[in-house]
Motif scaffolding. Structure first.
Motif, PDB file in Angstrom:
ATOM      1  N   ASP A  34      38.384  35.181  45.122  1.00 63.94           N
ATOM      2  CA  ASP A  34      38.990  34.902  46.436  1.00 63.94           C
ATOM      3  C   ASP A  34      39.019  36.211  47.209  1.00 63.94           C
ATOM      4  OD1 ASP A  34      40.611  34.407  48.646  1.00 63.94           O
ATOM      5  OD2 ASP A  34      42.102  33.275  47.513  1.00 63.94           O
ATOM      6  N   ASN A  35      38.194  36.324  48.263  1.00 62.60           N
ATOM      7  CA  ASN A  35      38.099  37.575  49.022  1.00 62.60           C
ATOM      8  C   ASN A  35      39.364  37.913  49.799  1.00 62.60           C
ATOM      9  OD1 ASN A  35      35.528  38.275  48.179  1.00 62.60           O
ATOM     10  ND2 ASN A  35      34.537  37.122  49.808  1.00 62.60           N
ATOM     11  N   LYS A  36      40.310  37.000  49.873  1.00 62.77           N
ATOM     12  CA  LYS A  36      41.577  37.282  50.556  1.00 62.77           C
ATOM     13  C   LYS A  36      42.552  37.996  49.630  1.00 62.77           C
ATOM     14  CE  LYS A  36      40.982  33.233  53.422  1.00 62.77           C
ATOM     15  NZ  LYS A  36      41.176  31.805  53.388  1.00 62.77           N
ATOM     16  N   LYS A  37      42.226  38.050  48.330  1.00 57.83           N
ATOM     17  CA  LYS A  37      43.086  38.704  47.335  1.00 57.83           C
ATOM     18  C   LYS A  37      42.404  39.969  46.841  1.00 57.83           C
ATOM     19  CE  LYS A  37      45.013  34.328  45.721  1.00 57.83           C
ATOM     20  NZ  LYS A  37      45.134  33.436  44.554  1.00 57.83           N
ATOM     21  N   GLY A  38      43.176  40.824  46.203  1.00 59.34           N
ATOM     22  CA  GLY A  38      42.655  42.079  45.691  1.00 59.34           C
ATOM     23  C   GLY A  38      41.950  41.934  44.354  1.00 59.34           C
ATOM     24  N   TYR A  39      41.524  43.075  43.826  1.00 62.02           N
ATOM     25  CA  TYR A  39      40.864  43.113  42.530  1.00 62.02           C
ATOM     26  C   TYR A  39      41.913  43.061  41.425  1.00 62.02           C
ATOM     27  CZ  TYR A  39      36.486  44.412  44.761  1.00 62.02           C
ATOM     28  OH  TYR A  39      35.345  44.401  45.516  1.00 62.02           O
ATOM     29  N   SER A  40      41.766  42.100  40.529  1.00 61.19           N
ATOM     30  CA  SER A  40      42.638  41.954  39.360  1.00 61.19           C
ATOM     31  C   SER A  40      41.899  41.098  38.341  1.00 61.19           C
ATOM     32  CB  SER A  40      43.963  41.290  39.733  1.00 61.19           C
ATOM     33  OG  SER A  40      43.738  39.940  40.105  1.00 61.19           O
ATOM     34  N   LYS A  41      42.376  41.106  37.113  1.00 60.37           N
ATOM     35  CA  LYS A  41      41.739  40.321  36.062  1.00 60.37           C
ATOM     36  C   LYS A  41      41.648  38.845  36.456  1.00 60.37           C
ATOM     37  CE  LYS A  41      42.045  39.153  31.187  1.00 60.37           C
ATOM     38  NZ  LYS A  41      42.786  39.324  29.935  1.00 60.37           N
ATOM     39  N   GLU A  42      42.686  38.331  37.083  1.00 62.93           N
ATOM     40  CA  GLU A  42      42.739  36.918  37.460  1.00 62.93           C
ATOM     41  C   GLU A  42      41.819  36.569  38.623  1.00 62.93           C
ATOM     42  OE1 GLU A  42      46.031  38.418  35.348  1.00 62.93           O
ATOM     43  OE2 GLU A  42      45.543  38.949  37.418  1.00 62.93           O
ATOM     44  N   ASN A  43      41.453  37.566  39.433  1.00 68.73           N
ATOM     45  CA  ASN A  43      40.669  37.296  40.631  1.00 68.73           C
ATOM     46  C   ASN A  43      39.270  37.905  40.580  1.00 68.73           C
ATOM     47  OD1 ASN A  43      40.472  36.116  43.278  1.00 68.73           O
ATOM     48  ND2 ASN A  43      40.643  38.168  44.142  1.00 68.73           N
ATOM     49  N   CYS A  44      38.846  38.393  39.422  1.00 69.75           N
ATOM     50  CA  CYS A  44      37.534  39.027  39.327  1.00 69.75           C
ATOM     51  C   CYS A  44      36.668  38.367  38.275  1.00 69.75           C
ATOM     52  CB  CYS A  44      37.682  40.515  39.013  1.00 69.75           C
ATOM     53  SG  CYS A  44      38.251  41.473  40.432  1.00 69.75           S
TER      54      CYS A  44
END
Length: 72
Positions: free
Chosen positions: A33-43
């Motif tokens: 989700d490009n609206k959120k930052g880099y994290s294990k859950e979002n990468c």
């Protein structure tokens, strides 16, 4: 754009702990989700082609229930 990353990743060792198991040569780190930052859950690791299709400046075409980038 103000893109952030999780504080845990201030340590490269912890970044590796989170992401190394799913890495393969030739892949790039991508935000789901490009609206959120880099994290294990979002990468995730993706090919260059997949990464290009997830850019925020892509032109999205909708037809019926399908969405695709113009290049797709």
């Amino acid at each position: 754009r103000g893109v952030t990353y999780c504080e845990r990743w201030n340590s490269f060792k912890l970044f590796l702990e989170d992401m190394q198991a799913t890495y393969s040569d030739g892949l790039q780190l991508d935000r789901i989700d490009n609206k959120k930052g880099y994290s294990k859950e979002n990468c995730r690791w993706v090919t260059a082609k997949e990464n290009c299709n997830n850019k925020s400046n892509n032109l999205i075409i909708e037809y019926g229930n399908s969405k695709k980038t113009l290049s797709q």
